[in-house]
Design a protein around this motif. Structure first.
Motif, mmCIF file in Angstrom:
data_model
loop_
_atom_site.group_PDB
_atom_site.id
_atom_site.type_symbol
_atom_site.label_atom_id
_atom_site.label_comp_id
_atom_site.label_asym_id
_atom_site.label_seq_id
_atom_site.Cartn_x
_atom_site.Cartn_y
_atom_site.Cartn_z
ATOM 1 N N CYS A 82 0.849 -1.187 0.000
ATOM 2 C CA CYS A 82 0.000 0.000 0.000
ATOM 3 C C CYS A 82 0.885 1.237 0.000
ATOM 4 N N LYS A 83 0.583 2.186 -0.866
ATOM 5 C CA LYS A 83 1.317 3.458 -0.910
ATOM 6 C C LYS A 83 0.616 4.426 0.045
ATOM 7 N N ARG A 84 1.338 4.887 1.050
ATOM 8 C CA ARG A 84 0.752 5.683 2.123
ATOM 9 C C ARG A 84 0.229 7.035 1.636
ATOM 10 N N ALA A 85 -1.008 7.363 2.044
ATOM 11 C CA ALA A 85 -1.611 8.665 1.736
ATOM 12 C C ALA A 85 -1.553 9.592 2.943
ATOM 13 N N ILE A 86 -0.937 9.123 4.031
ATOM 14 C CA ILE A 86 -0.852 9.907 5.261
ATOM 15 C C ILE A 86 0.579 9.897 5.788
ATOM 16 N N PRO B 123 3.149 9.418 8.977
ATOM 17 C CA PRO B 123 4.499 9.617 8.452
ATOM 18 C C PRO B 123 4.751 8.804 7.186
ATOM 19 N N ARG B 124 5.711 9.277 6.405
ATOM 20 C CA ARG B 124 6.192 8.594 5.200
ATOM 21 C C ARG B 124 5.135 8.530 4.092
ATOM 22 N N LYS B 125 4.364 9.594 3.959
ATOM 23 C CA LYS B 125 3.390 9.694 2.872
ATOM 24 C C LYS B 125 4.102 9.481 1.544
ATOM 25 N N GLY B 126 3.487 8.690 0.655
ATOM 26 C CA GLY B 126 4.053 8.439 -0.661
ATOM 27 C C GLY B 126 4.991 7.245 -0.725
ATOM 28 N N TYR B 127 5.248 6.624 0.413
ATOM 29 C CA TYR B 127 6.103 5.438 0.452
ATOM 30 C C TYR B 127 5.240 4.186 0.625
ATOM 31 N N TRP B 128 5.800 3.046 0.253
ATOM 32 C CA TRP B 128 5.081 1.775 0.256
ATOM 33 C C TRP B 128 5.227 1.051 1.589
ATOM 34 N N THR B 129 4.148 0.419 1.995
ATOM 35 C CA THR B 129 4.124 -0.300 3.259
ATOM 36 C C THR B 129 3.252 -1.544 3.153
ATOM 37 N N LEU B 130 3.321 -2.356 4.159
ATOM 38 C CA LEU B 130 2.404 -3.477 4.310
ATOM 39 C C LEU B 130 1.127 -2.943 4.951
ATOM 40 N N PRO B 131 -0.013 -3.600 4.728
ATOM 41 C CA PRO B 131 -1.220 -3.152 5.422
ATOM 42 C C PRO B 131 -1.055 -3.404 6.922
ATOM 43 N N ALA B 132 -1.052 -2.323 7.696
ATOM 44 C CA ALA B 132 -0.814 -2.428 9.141
ATOM 45 C C ALA B 132 -1.263 -1.142 9.817
ATOM 46 N N ALA C 281 -6.508 -1.453 1.979
ATOM 47 C CA ALA C 281 -6.456 -2.007 0.614
ATOM 48 C C ALA C 281 -7.777 -2.626 0.176
ATOM 49 N N CYS C 282 -8.852 -2.409 0.949
ATOM 50 C CA CYS C 282 -10.153 -3.018 0.643
ATOM 51 C C CYS C 282 -9.993 -4.512 0.404
ATOM 52 N N ALA C 283 -9.069 -5.132 1.133
ATOM 53 C CA ALA C 283 -8.689 -6.533 0.923
ATOM 54 C C ALA C 283 -9.312 -7.430 1.976
ATOM 55 N N ASP C 284 -9.849 -8.526 1.514
ATOM 56 C CA ASP C 284 -10.356 -9.574 2.394
ATOM 57 C C ASP C 284 -9.245 -10.614 2.500
ATOM 58 N N PRO D 23 -8.897 4.865 2.475
ATOM 59 C CA PRO D 23 -8.648 6.284 2.740
ATOM 60 C C PRO D 23 -7.213 6.620 3.151
ATOM 61 N N GLU D 24 -6.451 5.642 3.659
ATOM 62 C CA GLU D 24 -5.082 5.912 4.088
ATOM 63 C C GLU D 24 -4.051 5.533 3.020
ATOM 64 N N SER D 25 -4.520 5.122 1.839
ATOM 65 C CA SER D 25 -3.615 4.674 0.770
ATOM 66 C C SER D 25 -3.839 5.469 -0.504
ATOM 67 N N GLU D 26 -2.731 5.885 -1.133
ATOM 68 C CA GLU D 26 -2.807 6.530 -2.446
ATOM 69 C C GLU D 26 -3.001 5.491 -3.542
ATOM 70 N N ALA D 27 -2.407 4.309 -3.323
ATOM 71 C CA ALA D 27 -2.455 3.230 -4.310
ATOM 72 C C ALA D 27 -2.201 1.922 -3.584
#
Length: 164
Positions: A41-45, A47-56, A77-80, A115-119
């Motif tokens: 997930c690319k962070r939309a918030i 800290p570290r907005k715009g960087y990739w993370t695991l859903p957490a 990620a709207c992920a089940d 809402p917390e992810s750009e992508a």
């Protein structure tokens, strides 16, 4: 002051004696796989907005760690997902966090930014944007997942000794 029976300085109310214990935050998340690819997930918030993370994210009151990790995957990620097992317990004392990371799989490949992810994206191992990972523990979780992806029985990992 140090309350009676304690050994650490604490904030204590002078009027009533209430001890205000400050404790670490618990973060729950998952390394989520689908057909050999990893969900990032690319962070939309901050800290570290715009960087990739695991859903957490932070564990909520009255929530199991597994339920919290599944909720975070839905929110970011709207992920089940289906939790398989505990992958690692990371201690991050600098920011007073304990992170419980699970190994999980997508139930279906339907994902979208919350809402917390750009992508959000599913990455093959060779495509993971390593220089753009948000936090060291994201890289730790990915590497620990890779070490165990074909194993069903292993002890949970902890912080790597070399910090990488």
């Amino acid at each position: 002051m140090v309350p009676p029976g304690d050994n650490m300085e604490r904030d204590v109310c002078a009027a009533c004696g209430f001890v205000d214990y400050k404790n670490p935050k618990i973060v729950v998340g998952s390394v989520v796989a689908w057909e050999g690819k990893i969900l990032l997930c690319k962070r939309a918030i901050e800290p570290r907005k715009g960087y990739w993370t695991l859903p957490a994210g932070y564990l909520e009151l009255h929530e199991t760690a597994e339920d919290g990790a599944a909720r975070e995957a839905r929110e970011e990620a709207c992920a089940d997902i289906e939790i398989e097992r505990l992958l690692a317990v990371y201690s991050i004392p600098r920011i007073s966090q304990v992170q419980l990371m699970f190994r999980a799989k997508l139930v279906r490949p339907d994902i979208a930014p919350g809402p917390e992810s750009e992508a959000v994206a599913l990455y093959d191992w060779e495509e993971i944007p390593w220089p753009d990972l948000a936090f060291p523990s994201v890289g730790w979780g990915l590497r620990h997942y890779r070490e165990t992806k074909d194993r069903s029985d292993f002890p949970p990992f902890s912080n790597p000794a070399d910090g990488l």
